[in-house]
Structure formats: structure tokens, C-alpha cells
Design an enzyme around this catalytic site. Structure first.
Site, PDB file in Angstrom:
ATOM      1  N   MET A   1       0.848  -1.190   0.000  1.00  0.00           N
ATOM      2  CA  MET A   1       0.000   0.000   0.000  1.00  0.00           C
ATOM      3  C   MET A   1       0.890   1.249   0.000  1.00  0.00           C
ATOM      4  O   MET A   1       2.031   1.199   0.448  1.00  0.00           O
ATOM      5  CB  MET A   1      -0.905  -0.007   1.236  1.00  0.00           C
ATOM      6  CG  MET A   1      -1.869  -1.179   1.236  1.00  0.00           C
ATOM      7  SD  MET A   1      -3.346  -0.839   0.306  1.00  0.00           S
ATOM      8  CE  MET A   1      -4.399  -0.295   1.617  1.00  0.00           C
ATOM      9  N   CYS A   2       0.357   2.338  -0.443  1.00  0.00           N
ATOM     10  CA  CYS A   2       1.091   3.598  -0.529  1.00  0.00           C
ATOM     11  C   CYS A   2       1.222   4.240   0.853  1.00  0.00           C
ATOM     12  O   CYS A   2       0.640   3.784   1.832  1.00  0.00           O
ATOM     13  CB  CYS A   2       0.366   4.550  -1.468  1.00  0.00           C
ATOM     14  SG  CYS A   2      -0.032   3.816  -3.077  1.00  0.00           S
TER      15      CYS A   2
END
Length: 261
Positions: A1-2
Site C-alpha cells: 500500500m502507498c
């Protein structure tokens, strides 16, 4: 995930210290290697730097680090791709114009089966769920407030509802700004710290770097830093409630509301 990084201040401030810790998570101390970007508001203008290279190894990131741009609102993003190719057009933050102002948006999460109807006023350039969500938000704002920029109260209430609706499709952590304040939506994971007088020494979690803010700030300065995960290991960060939208203005969280109500 970012991962996300935002800054909101009461006076133009550089983000070099926080950015130095943040950028190492893009391929050095973490796995976010699929590009990065940062946007600085300066008056009515906005500087946006994007790169598909990992931020820890990016020459553009080195340029930003060595050039202390001062801004009251900053949004940065390092990407671990879930939807969309690793290309420049899919790199956050995204920028659009609405009501004669630049709007900047960055998202962490994954929205599934999210294909809202579009009227053509805001069209994604890339193929990410994030940019679709940004275009949808701006389209809804334009439709609901055809006369122009609404009051801060009305804007906050509308964004809270929109964030809740979009969150039904998956994880939706985001930062949004048009230059005068910063909106932070916590879908699952987001925290912040407010630095103000008396300023102390802060030490980065991802690097052995410290700064004594009392030596580089004015007593009246106030800075709110928002991040997916704490950037320092000797300060107390506040975790935002999952399913909430928070408004930061002049370096303080001034309003928060549940988006999943």
C-alpha cells in the site's frame, strides 16, 4: 500500500526534515518503489514534482530535498501500486483546477468496483482508482456548488459525506488541499503531530537524523504534519480515528467528523 505525507502551517515552512525520513520509505526502509510525488502551494500557484523512480533513489527527490521550498500546504505520496501501471500519469499527487483554484489529491488504499458516472467535467488521465476518486469528488463539488467556492463548513460537510460513500468500495485514506487548508481522511491508518512553541529536538525513525526546531523556527510558528505512520521516534503522534475526516488550518486540527456515520 502507498504512504501519505501532508503539512499544514500558519506560515510558509519547508518540509525538508519530514521529507528526508519519508522518502527513504520509497525503496530503502520500506517497499514503496512504484513512484513518488510532492506538491507545494505557493500563493495561487502550485509546484508539483513527480517521478516513477523510487523516492529513495530519485534524482528529483534529491533536488526537492536540497531546495527548501517554503509552503503553508504540502502533499506528498510514495506509491506501492495496487491498481494502474507504474507510469508518470498514475503517480500521485494529482492536480486539477476547480473554481479558479488548483486542487491536489493523494490516496492510499484500494477501491474495488468503483466506476462512478462521469459527466466529462473531470476525466482521469491514468488508470488508477485514486484518480477516478479525485475526479468524482471534484465533479460532485462542482455539481453541488455551481455558484463557486462554498463556505468552509459546507465544503467540509460535503467532503465528509463523499468520503463515506467512496469508502464503501474499500480503503480510502487521502489528503486533499486547494491551498488554504488540508483535508485528511483516515480510512484505516493516518496520524499527525503539531509542532509549536516550546519547540524541541525531533529524531527521524527511518534515519539517524535529528533537528532542534527551536533553532530553525520562530516562536509563533505552528506546523501540523500528517503521515500514514509516525516519522519520528521521540515525539508523540496522534492517531486519527478510522472513518473520519479532519480539517487542518493554520497548523492545527480544527474540525473532525465521522465519514462512516
Amino acid at each position: 500500500m502507498c504512504q501519505l505525507l501532508g503539512m499544514n502551517c500558519n506560515t510558509p515552512t519547508d518540509i525538508c526534515f519530514s521529507f528526508e525520513g519519508f522518502r527513504t520509505r520509497g525503496g530503502l526502509t520500506d517497499i514503496h518503489r512504484d513512484g513518488w510525488g510532492i506538491a507545494f502551494f505557493e500563493g495561487a500557484g502550485c509546484r508539483v514534482f513527480l517521478d516513477v523512480e523510487p523516492s529513495a533513489q530519485s534524482a528529483v527527490a534529491e533536488l526537492v530535498h536540497n531546495y527548501p521550498i517554503r509552503s503553508r500546504n504540502v502533499i506528498a505520496h510514495i506509491r506501492k501500486a495496487t491498481q494502474g501501471r507504474v507510469t508518470l500519469e498514475n503517480t500521485h499527487p494529482f492536480q486539477r483546477e476547480l473554481w479558479g483554484r488548483y486542487w491536489i489529491f493523494a490516496h492510499n488504499g484500494n477501491l474495488k468496483e468503483f466506476s462512478p458516472p462521469a459527466d466529462g467535467s473531470f476525466t482521469p488521465v491514468g488508470d488508477t482508482d485514486s484518480e477516478r476518486a479525485f475526479c468524482h469528488i471534484l465533479q460532485e463539488l462542482r455539481q453541488r456548488f455551481p455558484g463557486g467556492m462554498p463556505s468552509q463548513d459546507a465544503l467540509f460537510a460535503t467532503l465528509t459525506k463523499l468520503a463515506g460513500q467512496i469508502s464503501r468500495h474499500g480503503e480510502f485514506n487521502f489528503l486533499l488541499s486547494s491551498g488554504d487548508c488540508l483535508f485528511a481522511h483516515c480510512g484505516s491508518k493516518l496520524c499527525y503531530i503539531v509542532r509549536k512553541t516550546p519547540f524541541t529536538v525531533a529524531h527521524l525513525k527511518d534515519q539517524d537524523v535529528s533537528v532542534d526546531f527551536s533553532e530553525v523556527t520562530h516562536p509563533d510558528d505552528r506546523v501540523a504534519v500528517v503521515a500514514t505512520l509516525p516519522l519520528t521516534d521521540n515525539e508523540t503522534w496522534t492517531t486519527l480515528a478510522a472513518g473520519s475526516l479532519t480539517l487542518f488550518h493554520d497548523g492545527l486540527p480544527v474540525r473532525s467528523a465521522a465519514s462512516n456515520a
